[in-house]
Design an enzyme around this catalytic site. Structure first.
Site, PDB file in Angstrom:
ATOM      1  N   SER A  29       3.695  14.112  -0.369  1.00 30.16           N
ATOM      2  CA  SER A  29       3.019  13.403  -1.462  1.00 30.16           C
ATOM      3  C   SER A  29       3.876  13.448  -2.724  1.00 30.16           C
ATOM      4  CB  SER A  29       1.642  14.021  -1.690  1.00 30.16           C
ATOM      5  OG  SER A  29       0.873  13.214  -2.549  1.00 30.16           O
ATOM      6  N   ASN A  30       3.307  13.174  -3.858  1.00 28.67           N
ATOM      7  CA  ASN A  30       4.035  13.243  -5.130  1.00 28.67           C
ATOM      8  C   ASN A  30       3.090  13.707  -6.235  1.00 28.67           C
ATOM      9  OD1 ASN A  30       2.791  10.826  -6.514  1.00 28.67           O
ATOM     10  ND2 ASN A  30       3.613   9.832  -4.672  1.00 28.67           N
ATOM     11  N   HIS A  31       3.616  13.854  -7.448  1.00 25.33           N
ATOM     12  CA  HIS A  31       2.852  14.469  -8.548  1.00 25.33           C
ATOM     13  C   HIS A  31       2.022  13.494  -9.380  1.00 25.33           C
ATOM     14  CE1 HIS A  31       4.338  18.509  -8.059  1.00 25.33           C
ATOM     15  NE2 HIS A  31       5.585  18.055  -7.976  1.00 25.33           N
ATOM     16  N   SER A  32       1.831  12.278  -8.904  1.00 26.17           N
ATOM     17  CA  SER A  32       1.037  11.330  -9.693  1.00 26.17           C
ATOM     18  C   SER A  32      -0.346  11.911  -9.998  1.00 26.17           C
ATOM     19  CB  SER A  32       0.874  10.019  -8.916  1.00 26.17           C
ATOM     20  OG  SER A  32      -0.090   9.207  -9.552  1.00 26.17           O
TER      21      SER A  32
END
Ligand code: C5P
Length: 221
Positions: A29-32
């Site tokens: 995933s990512n840090h959005s």
């Protein structure tokens, strides 16, 4: 800010990250944070729109009067968006969709063993481009986060994805963007642009909604 700006319009907004499963307990995933998309949903409701958030996993409360559909992967997000597109006047793609997903999802937890293992990743579908290219294409807005040549990259992204408008963010500045409560942007559309100076995401969201309402009334009325 007039509360009737988007009266009667149906707005779909994607927000947050996507999660791409590796096995039953792991994902990429990512840090959005989802903050910009949620601020846009709030501004769309304030402008009188019927608003749906298609949201990846985030730690945010659903804004009042917003219909929220939770999704995990890019494939889930695409399926939900395509199901909504026929009943949608304005589509805003704010999600930080993972560019790649694991080629296979292991049905069992991947066991620790060798010193090195490798992962095959495959490209995810481009959700905003698919919506823009669909038969009932709504007025479609994308985001472009760039560290250099911001306006040139954003403008070619708008053309390549078939967008009606793009919001360009300079992510080389750590004070704004991803997890911050502030943002600054340049909004581009075919034949025009507007600089939005640094402000809260709530203020930037209202400015973006106002620009969208202006363009929608010019193009579609
Ligand atoms: O190509 P890039 O990821 O830089 O484009 C960003 C824009 O495209 C954002 O509006 C984002 O929500 C959207 N996007 C999408 N589906 C993808 C990748 C990006 O809708 N798979």
């Amino acid at each position: 800010f007039s509360s009737g700006l988007l009266a009667g319009k149906r707005v779909v907004i994607t927000a947050g990250p996507t999660r791409e499963a590796l096995d039953p307990v792991r994902y990429i995933s990512n840090h959005s944070s989802g903050k910009m998309g949620y601020a846009l949903a709030r501004a769309a409701v304030d402008a009188g729109a019927q608003t749906i958030l298609v949201s990846g996993p985030v730690e945010l409360a659903t804004p009042d009067h917003v219909n929220r559909i939770d999704v995990q992967s890019a494939d889930d997000m695409l399926a939900q968006c395509l199901a909504l597109v026929a009943d949608c006047d304005i589509f805003i793609a704010c999600a930080a969709v993972a560019d790649y997903r694991p080629g296979t999802i292991s049905t069992e937890k991947i066991k620790k063993g060798p010193e090195k293992i490798s992962l095959e990743l495959v490209r995810n579908p481009d959700i905003v481009a698919a919506v823009a290219a669909s038969e009932h294409s709504p007025f479609t807005i994308g985001f472009a986060a760039e560290t250099n040549d911001l306006l040139a990259y954003a403008s070619s992204k708008m053309e390549r994805k078939g967008l009606d408008m793009i919001v360009a963010n300079d992510v080389s500045d750590p004070a704004i963007g991803f997890n911050s409560d502030h943002n600054a942007a340049t909004v581009l559309w075919p034949g025009g642009s507007r600089v939005l100076e640094e402000a809260s995401k709530a203020t930037i969201a209202r400015d973006i909604i106002r620009l969208i309402a202006d363009r929608v009334s010019l193009i579609r009325d």
